[in-house]
Design a protein around this motif. Structure first.
Motif: not given
Length: 349
Positions: A95, A98, A101, A130-131, A133-136, A155
């Motif tokens: 990642q 990510l 970012q 936004p970051p 919200k990212v689902q790892v 997430g």
């Protein structure tokens, strides 16, 4: 002599059709549990592999920085997001974009964020960032039916860092008895009990927002946490007893972007799939947070040497009516596995 014509019977009688349907239904009933078990076995294997990857990430981080990451805070009480474990591991779990970012300033709507989503004052969980919200995918156990339940689209995660066997200092203490702490971090040399005998991470089930009283994810409070005994008294079934106070039961998820103990930590006093308790009406307090999962019979545990073991819910927890501050854990094998330097002698577990 006249030939007698015979007619060929076509199709099935109603009785024959019903018999065939009944046979198919019996076969499905017999095969469905086997199919479900095979699917769960695959999910359980994936969950185990996720923890193995997190173990590799922790060791790669240790190789780079000569220590494991903080759970959230540095010793001065300030937020250091690039040392927050779930963020710090991102480059080591495929990642890196990510993490880059997160490491850069970002403009979202009318808000300009500093690196790691920190706003000048006050800090808040801005759901526009936004970051967050990212689902790892590697942070979720596929056996958890609530793994995709989100809090305002942020997430979530299924894996927790071990804070040791004591509730003391789990929120903002300068040290804990485990490998990780909110204001402390460990080196491998600090794990004098041996990395193969010390837990680094385990699991905790994600919240079902429609059922806030379930022991698997709810936390009772305020409760006396000077010893685990009061918390043990609440461990009477799948749900907390009627009338038990549930701390922020409707609005606290396990966000991977939050290194606070209610999202990122667990303790080894009460055994796997037991109750969890805090001594406050919110999580800003000392807490016993139990490891929990949807696996039958226990939880996976990542040892500090990178191995993954399955720990039974029936593992010995010793004497939960006493307090601990130094030395060997009184909480049986489970408590001993949570300490990094308790000098306990462990057999098979």
């Amino acid at each position: 002599m006249a030939n007698k014509s015979t007619s060929r019977r076509l199709g099935f009688t109603l009785i024959e059709l019903l018999v065939v349907i009944a046979i198919i239904a019996v076969l499905i009933a017999l095969l469905l549990p086997a199919v479900q078990q095979a699917r769960e076995a695959a999910r359980r294997t994936q969950c185990k592999n996720n923890l193995k990857q997190l173990g590799l990430a922790l060791h790669n981080y240790h190789d780079t920085y000569s220590a494991f990451p903080f759970m959230k805070w540095n010793s001065g009480g300030n937020v250091i997001y690039n040392n927050h474990a779930n963020l710090a591991m991102l480059p080591y779990v495929d990642q890196a974009p990510l993490f880059q970012q997160l490491s850069s300033p970002l403009v979202s709507g009318a808000t300009t964020y500093s690196p790691m989503g920190y706003m000048d004052a006050p800090f808040s969980w801005d759901t526009v960032y936004p970051p967050w919200k990212v689902q790892v995918a590697g942070y979720l156990c596929p056996s958890d039916p609530n793994s995709n339940v989100k809090y305002t689209n942020i997430g979530t995660q299924s894996y927790r860092l071990c804070l040791g066997d004591s509730a003391t200092g789990t929120w903002a203490g300068s040290s804990t008895r485990g490998v990780f702490g909110p204001a402390s971090r460990s080196q491998i040399r600090d794990i004098t009990d041996g990395t193969s005998n010390t837990i680094a991470m385990s699991e905790r089930a994600n919240k079902n927002f429609g059922d806030t009283t379930r022991i698997l994810w709810g936390v009772a409070g305020p409760v006396d946490v000077s010893t685990p005994a009061a918390c043990l008294a609440l461990n009477t079934g799948l749900n907390y007893p009627s009338g038990t106070g549930i701390v922020r039961g409707a609005d606290v998820p396990s966000m991977w972007s939050d290194g606070s103990p209610h999202c990122a930590g667990f303790t080894t006093a009460l055994g796997p799939n037991s109750a969890s308790c805090t001594n406050s009406s919110n999580y800003v307090a000392d807490s016993y947070i139990s490891a929990t999962s949807h696996h039958t019979g226990g939880v996976h545990a990542l040892m500090a040497d990178g191995a993954v073991r399955f720990i039974s819910s029936n593992i010995s927890t010793g004497n939960l009516a006493v307090a601990v501050s130094t030395g060997a854990s009184p909480y049986g094998v489970w408590g001993a596995l949570g300490t990094k330097s308790g000098s306990e002698t462990l057999g098979e577990f």
